[in-house]
Scaffold this motif. Structure first.
Motif, mmCIF file in Angstrom:
data_model
loop_
_atom_site.group_PDB
_atom_site.id
_atom_site.type_symbol
_atom_site.label_atom_id
_atom_site.label_comp_id
_atom_site.label_asym_id
_atom_site.label_seq_id
_atom_site.Cartn_x
_atom_site.Cartn_y
_atom_site.Cartn_z
ATOM 1 N N ARG A 99 0.817 -1.217 0.000
ATOM 2 C CA ARG A 99 0.000 0.000 0.000
ATOM 3 C C ARG A 99 0.848 1.263 0.000
ATOM 4 O O ARG A 99 0.319 2.355 -0.191
ATOM 5 C CB ARG A 99 -0.904 0.008 1.232
ATOM 6 C CG ARG A 99 -1.894 -1.150 1.310
ATOM 7 C CD ARG A 99 -2.524 -1.206 2.677
ATOM 8 N NE ARG A 99 -1.494 -1.390 3.715
ATOM 9 C CZ ARG A 99 -1.739 -1.355 5.024
ATOM 10 N NH1 ARG A 99 -2.971 -1.106 5.453
ATOM 11 N NH2 ARG A 99 -0.755 -1.533 5.894
ATOM 12 N N ASP A 100 2.146 1.130 0.226
ATOM 13 C CA ASP A 100 3.008 2.304 0.342
ATOM 14 C C ASP A 100 3.469 2.746 -1.053
ATOM 15 O O ASP A 100 4.547 2.393 -1.520
ATOM 16 C CB ASP A 100 4.209 2.002 1.234
ATOM 17 C CG ASP A 100 4.923 3.269 1.705
ATOM 18 O OD1 ASP A 100 4.892 4.268 0.957
ATOM 19 O OD2 ASP A 100 5.501 3.269 2.805
ATOM 20 N N GLU A 101 2.631 3.552 -1.698
ATOM 21 C CA GLU A 101 2.941 4.000 -3.055
ATOM 22 C C GLU A 101 4.173 4.891 -3.088
ATOM 23 O O GLU A 101 4.954 4.855 -4.046
ATOM 24 C CB GLU A 101 1.732 4.746 -3.649
ATOM 25 C CG GLU A 101 0.498 3.884 -3.823
ATOM 26 C CD GLU A 101 -0.656 4.667 -4.403
ATOM 27 O OE1 GLU A 101 -0.480 5.889 -4.656
ATOM 28 O OE2 GLU A 101 -1.726 4.081 -4.616
ATOM 29 N N PRO A 145 4.426 12.270 -0.544
ATOM 30 C CA PRO A 145 5.079 13.579 -0.539
ATOM 31 C C PRO A 145 5.349 14.095 -1.941
ATOM 32 O O PRO A 145 5.350 13.335 -2.920
ATOM 33 C CB PRO A 145 6.407 13.283 0.177
ATOM 34 C CG PRO A 145 6.715 11.872 -0.218
ATOM 35 C CD PRO A 145 5.371 11.176 -0.256
ATOM 36 N N GLY A 146 5.604 15.396 -2.030
ATOM 37 C CA GLY A 146 6.172 15.930 -3.248
ATOM 38 C C GLY A 146 7.599 15.414 -3.397
ATOM 39 O O GLY A 146 8.303 15.208 -2.404
ATOM 40 N N LEU A 147 8.025 15.196 -4.645
ATOM 41 C CA LEU A 147 9.360 14.664 -4.933
ATOM 42 C C LEU A 147 10.141 15.700 -5.736
ATOM 43 O O LEU A 147 9.624 16.218 -6.738
ATOM 44 C CB LEU A 147 9.260 13.364 -5.737
ATOM 45 C CG LEU A 147 8.347 12.266 -5.186
ATOM 46 C CD1 LEU A 147 8.285 11.091 -6.166
ATOM 47 C CD2 LEU A 147 8.825 11.784 -3.826
ATOM 48 N N PHE A 148 11.381 15.970 -5.324
ATOM 49 C CA PHE A 148 12.187 16.991 -5.983
ATOM 50 C C PHE A 148 13.589 16.476 -6.285
ATOM 51 O O PHE A 148 14.226 15.841 -5.440
ATOM 52 C CB PHE A 148 12.315 18.241 -5.098
ATOM 53 C CG PHE A 148 11.047 19.021 -4.942
ATOM 54 C CD1 PHE A 148 10.796 20.115 -5.753
ATOM 55 C CD2 PHE A 148 10.096 18.648 -4.009
ATOM 56 C CE1 PHE A 148 9.617 20.838 -5.629
ATOM 57 C CE2 PHE A 148 8.921 19.362 -3.871
ATOM 58 C CZ PHE A 148 8.679 20.461 -4.685
ATOM 59 N N PHE A 208 4.013 16.816 -7.415
ATOM 60 C CA PHE A 208 3.193 16.635 -6.218
ATOM 61 C C PHE A 208 2.096 15.628 -6.556
ATOM 62 O O PHE A 208 0.991 16.014 -6.965
ATOM 63 C CB PHE A 208 2.574 17.961 -5.773
ATOM 64 C CG PHE A 208 3.580 18.986 -5.329
ATOM 65 C CD1 PHE A 208 4.001 19.032 -4.004
ATOM 66 C CD2 PHE A 208 4.115 19.896 -6.229
ATOM 67 C CE1 PHE A 208 4.919 19.978 -3.585
ATOM 68 C CE2 PHE A 208 5.048 20.837 -5.820
ATOM 69 C CZ PHE A 208 5.457 20.889 -4.490
ATOM 70 N N PRO A 209 2.348 14.336 -6.408
ATOM 71 C CA PRO A 209 1.374 13.317 -6.828
ATOM 72 C C PRO A 209 0.026 13.436 -6.157
ATOM 73 O O PRO A 209 -0.981 13.005 -6.729
ATOM 74 C CB PRO A 209 2.079 12.003 -6.444
ATOM 75 C CG PRO A 209 3.534 12.336 -6.458
ATOM 76 C CD PRO A 209 3.609 13.740 -5.940
ATOM 77 N N SER A 210 -0.029 13.996 -4.947
ATOM 78 C CA SER A 210 -1.309 14.110 -4.247
ATOM 79 C C SER A 210 -2.081 15.368 -4.644
ATOM 80 O O SER A 210 -3.216 15.554 -4.201
ATOM 81 C CB SER A 210 -1.083 14.103 -2.736
ATOM 82 O OG SER A 210 -0.321 15.226 -2.345
ATOM 83 N N ARG A 211 -1.476 16.243 -5.459
ATOM 84 C CA ARG A 211 -2.139 17.488 -5.839
ATOM 85 C C ARG A 211 -2.613 17.461 -7.292
ATOM 86 O O ARG A 211 -3.803 17.485 -7.569
ATOM 87 C CB ARG A 211 -1.191 18.672 -5.642
ATOM 88 C CG ARG A 211 -0.721 18.898 -4.217
ATOM 89 C CD ARG A 211 0.131 20.164 -4.140
ATOM 90 N NE ARG A 211 0.883 20.282 -2.902
ATOM 91 C CZ ARG A 211 1.750 21.266 -2.668
ATOM 92 N NH1 ARG A 211 1.952 22.214 -3.585
ATOM 93 N NH2 ARG A 211 2.415 21.307 -1.530
#
Length: 373
Positions: A99-101, A145-148, A208-211
């Motif tokens: 479940r930990d994408e 989280p966002g990834l940078f 930002f995968p969640s946005r």
């Protein structure tokens, strides 16, 4: 001792301490003003940090502080690098928790960085930055989280023919989260790079995968307002250039602005209307061994200039001024550490053709190899 060896030593020592980043942060509550992060907000940050390994304290971690919000809330950021203890932690999570994408995405990205003769690693090195929406996640914090990525190994400079480097970094980010980028968005990313003047650089790439499916590009090094506004016009940014010019002019009258940067969201339909401005009062170079060390008064002129803006909460600005401190010696069961704290940058956000937000990005980092200055 070089920086990689110092980081490895610090990670090994932190591993002896055991626990999580939440346990580590819990030791620093008295160093974070409740004006900046309130007690309920602090507990939410500790909950999120409690899912991360304590060894991440060997690379910078910290907070995004909304100076325009009365609420004492914050988002949390941390860093990790491939081939290290934290990377192994996420790889194990990806294997054991379907479940930990986020762990799976981080692991896929690190597989690209760790590949033999990796062209991606030649550009960005091994480091990845994570940004967790906590205070800004009104409906509850996001686990993704966002990834940078930052091209610190081979800087991407304007007018230097590095369109392929740009495409490679963007493709790595979008593919690790399973996105497919359309031709229009790919062309928009390319246009943002090709319009860059020489002597500017692509400072970071983010998603930002969640946005949303926008690509966040940070372009740094503009020498003048005219140069930045001409760039925005050429890229097709849909906001009013007069709003950008007005904000920069106000700050130039109050402080010595060395260079200016822009954070741009690139979407399928074009550039997003929100613009982030980073007004640089101190040049930072990733390869500089003192990259994370600020003089105690370096930020004072800019903070004073920021205090003239009506949207900024004065009490938060006062608390922020106390954030930068001398390197501090700490003692734990595994030995001595030095704690560094500073302001990395402050972002002014233009939306609706006006200055709408001001955010401070502050960091902490531990080292078992440094001596107090």
């Amino acid at each position: 001792m070089d920086i990689d060896a110092a980081i490895t030593l610090t990670q090994d020592r932190l591993a002896e301490e055991g626990g999580t980043m939440g346990d580590l942060l819990g030791q620093f509550r008295n160093r974070v003003s409740p004006v900046l992060v309130g007690d309920p907000e602090w507990e939410r940050i500790l909950d999120r940090a409690g899912t991360l390994p304590i060894t991440m304290g060997a690379l910078p971690f910290g907070f995004e502080l909304p100076l325009h919000e009365r609420r004492p809330e914050a988002d949390f950021g941390a860093s990790l690098a491939s081939g290290t203890r934290p990377a192994a932690f996420f790889r194990e999570r990806a294997q054991t928790d379907g479940r930990d994408e986020a762990a799976r995405a981080i692991t896929r990205l690190f597989e690209q960085l760790d590949a033999e003769d990796s062209p991606l690693r030649d550009i960005v090195g091994r480091k990845l930055m994570l940004e967790y929406d906590i205070g800004s996640a009104r409906g509850g914090e996001s686990a993704f989280p966002g990834l940078f990525l930052r091209p610190g190994e081979r800087p991407i400079i304007g007018a230097s023919g590095q369109a392929n480097d740009v495409a490679m970094v963007v493709d790595a980010l979008v593919s690790c989260v399973g996105w497919e980028m359309g031709d229009a968005q790919r062309e928009n990313v390319g246009r943002v790079y090709l319009a860059q003047p020489d002597d500017t650089r692509m400072d970071s790439f983010g998603i930002f995968p969640s946005r949303s499916r926008a690509i966040r590009l940070a372009v740094m090094g503009f020498k003048s307002q005219r140069e930045l506004c001409s760039y925005l016009e050429e890229t097709g940014w849909p906001g009013q250039l007069s709003a950008v010019d007005s904000v920069i002019s106000r700050f130039r009258e109050r402080a010595d602005i060395v260079r200016t940067g822009a954070n741009i969201d690139v979407r399928e339909e074009g550039l997003g209307p929100t613009l982030g401005l980073t007004l640089i009062v101190k040049q930072r170079y990733t390869k500089d061994s003192r990259y994370w060390l600020d003089g105690l008064t370096d930020w004072d002129p800019f903070l004073e200039a920021l205090g003239h803006e009506d949207l900024v909460v004065p009490e938060k600005l006062t608390a922020l001024a106390d954030w930068v401190s001398k390197p501090t010696t700490l003692f734990a069961k595994s030995g001595r550490y030095v704690l560094l704290r500073g302001i990395h940058h402050i972002k002014l956000v233009i939306s609706g053709n006006r200055l709408e937000k001001a955010k401070a990005y502050v960091f902490m980092v531990l080292s078992a190899a440094l001596s107090p200055q």
